[in-house]
Design an enzyme around this catalytic site. Structure first.
Site, PDB file in Angstrom:
ATOM      1  N   CYS B  33      42.359  84.502  34.581  1.00 42.49           N
ATOM      2  CA  CYS B  33      43.605  84.833  33.901  1.00 42.49           C
ATOM      3  C   CYS B  33      43.399  85.494  32.549  1.00 42.49           C
ATOM      4  CB  CYS B  33      44.469  83.586  33.748  1.00 42.49           C
ATOM      5  SG  CYS B  33      43.612  82.285  32.872  1.00 42.49           S
ATOM      6  N   CYS B 102      40.745  76.543  34.859  1.00 40.92           N
ATOM      7  CA  CYS B 102      40.715  76.462  33.393  1.00 40.92           C
ATOM      8  C   CYS B 102      39.623  75.510  32.935  1.00 40.92           C
ATOM      9  CB  CYS B 102      42.045  75.989  32.839  1.00 40.92           C
ATOM     10  SG  CYS B 102      43.447  76.792  33.594  1.00 40.92           S
TER      11      CYS B 102
END
Ligand SMILES: Cc1ncc(COP(=O)(O)O)c(C=O)c1O
Ligand code: FES
Lengths: 379, 125
Positions: B33, B102
């Site tokens: 991302c 993440c």
């Protein structure tokens, strides 16, 4: 709506008396919705929402008119209900032109005129964009489409109830509306189909909705939609008052937050939409922080989207990934007050400051002020 | 959608910032991302005596950074190197499935910081 669920529970398309009470409720709702957009009741086809209306408009009109040509024009910032319909058409022998937009998110009318070909059968341009709130020049496009004899659809899901929408002024042949965007129930909407416009149904069965949308009608939903449409028409002047609140919020954010930019057009936007990008920040972290303060917002950040791609609307406006990351959208509603705006203007700069202190990007870009500059790999 | 632990580390992140005269710095970008994390460490006698992070990313990215700094502090370089992304996610009582990537950032950034220290130490010695 409760009445529709409990009392008029007959099938509106059947002949017995239960059915006729239901039929009456259905037709009253149809009139209420028609009145909101300046249409004839017979031109309203109820659907399960904005998505189905968009699908029916684009695919239905393309299929019904494919003998005349197979070229369709739309924009790069449409809702996925339109973009994915176009994708499907492209796989099925149609050609689609996606018009670019300006950095403010506007379609240029001259681009549209230049994209029209002999075999263009359909133009679909949204009235108001759901992310940046920009109002497109629909009446101008409608005029061109009519002169060239091309069917014109507009997704008005985000404009109806917020700004005046009249199908004749806008010169549209097809127009999508969703009930839940005008304070109505979820899962219901309609497609306006101008008399004489050829649209093939996308579902098959009974003869309901003039065969454009067969199947027993969602009566409670439709009655709720009708009522919401009536209230939306009455309350439309109230919505204009939100412009003051919107502008106060926009001006306040730009003033109080350094490196903050407005996304979309400053004035050509719906009264309810505020969309800014706050540089060096990531949207989801912003949303979480705002949520803890009781402020609801959304973002075009890759981290908030299921696909982990940033908003296609912001990218089409030429906004880079990094700035799309820090985008923040706030939607104003009837119940918002000046105090709410003051509260956001007070809390948001504190949140921004806290998150920026955590952001490696901020330190780097602001290298002049950064005590650990020499370690920075981004300068 | 986030666990209480994640929200705790997001709202009160531990060890935010950058160490002056750090012994090792690790920085990594998230290919999924586009987010960025930087970890700086101080090392004495093979032990991580101080550690700080800066993160540009979502709530999960901030919480995992904070957690990994807490887990690594006071550990030997070998112990710290052995911390996996999975350990970090577990220490936070789990992450939503679409946020697992993440947590990859945090442990990787720590390992890069340790490598950076070892490379520098190797050159010096
Ligand atoms: C511009 C636009 N079109 C279509 C839709 C889809 O409407 P619905 O949720 O009623 O299917 C939305 C919903 O957010 C929208 O904003
Ligand atoms: S850092 Fe982007 S999704 Fe977590």
């Amino acid at each position: 709506m409760t009445v529709a669920m409990t009392e008029n529970f007959g099938n509106p398309s059947s002949v017995h008396s239960f059915g006729s009470a239901a039929k009456k409720a259905l037709e009253e709702a149809r009139e209420q919705v028609a009145q909101l957009i300046g249409a004839q009741p017979s031109e309203i086809v109820f659907t399960s929402g904005g998505t189905e209306a968009d699908n029916l408009a684009v695919v239905g009109a393309a299929m019904a008119n494919s003998k005349k040509g197979k070229h369709i024009i739309t924009s790069s910032i449409e809702h996925h209900a339109i973009l994915d319909s176009c994708k499907w058409l492209a796989k099925n022998g149609f050609e689609v032109t996606y018009l670019p937009v300006t950095s403010e998110g506007l379609v240029r009318v001259e681009d549209l005129a230049a994209a029209i070909r002999e075999d263009t059968i359909l133009i679909s341009i949204m009235h108001v964009n759901n992310e940046v709130g920009t109002i497109q020049p629909i009446a101008e496009i409608g005029k061109i489409a009519r002169e060239r004899g091309i069917i014109f659809h507009s997704d008005a899901v985000q404009s109806v109830g917020k700004i005046p929408v009249d199908v004749n002024e806008l010169q549209v042949d097809l127009l999508s509306v969703s009930a839940h965007k005008i304070y109505g129930p979820k899962g219901v909407g309609c497609l306006y189909i101008r008399k004489g416009t050829r649209v093939e149904p996308r579902s098959f069965g009974g003869g309901q909705e003039r065969k454009r949308r067969p199947g027993t009608e969602n009566l409670p939903g439709i009655v709720g939609f009708g009522k919401a449409a009536e209230l939306a028409r009455i309350n439309l002047p109230e919505e204009q008052k939100l412009i003051t609140l919107r502008d106060k919020l926009i001006d306040g954010l730009l003033e109080r937050i350094p490196d903050c930019q407005l996304n979309g057009h400053r004035y050509q936007r719906v009264p309810t939409n505020v969309n800014v990008s706050i540089r060096y920040l990531e949207g989801e972290a912003l949303l979480l922080s705002l949520d803890l303060k009781g402020i609801a917002a959304s973002s075009g950040s890759a981290c908030t989207s299921g696909s982990l791609d940033p908003s296609h609307v912001l990218l089409a406006m030429g906004i880079c990934h990094e700035i799309a990351h820090g985008s923040l959208r706030m939607t104003l509603g009837r119940d918002n007050t000046e105090e709410d705006i003051d509260y956001v203007l007070e809390e948001l700069p504190i949140i921004v400051d806290r998150l920026r202190k955590m952001s490696p990007l901020y330190c780097c870009e602001k290298a002049g002020q950064c005590e650990t500059k020499e370690m920075c790999q981004h300068v | 959608m986030y666990s209480e632990k994640v929200m705790d580390h997001f709202t009160n992140p531990r060890n935010v910032g950058e160490l002056e005269n750090a012994d090792g710095i690790g920085e990594i970008g998230n290919p999924t991302c586009g987010d960025i994390m930087r970890i700086s460490i101080k090392v004495e006698d093979n032990i991580i005596t101080d550690i700080k992070f800066k993160t540009f990313g979502c709530g999960a990215a901030i919480a995992t950074s904070s957690m990994v700094t807490e887990m690594a502090k006071g550990k030997t370089l070998e112990e710290a190197r052995a911390i996996t992304n999975k350990n970090v996610a577990e220490a936070l009582d789990g992450l939503p499935p679409n946020k697992m990537h993440c947590s990859n950032l945090a442990a990787d950034a720590l390992r890069l910081a340790i490598d950076n220290y070892l490379a520098k130490a190797g050159q010096a010695g």
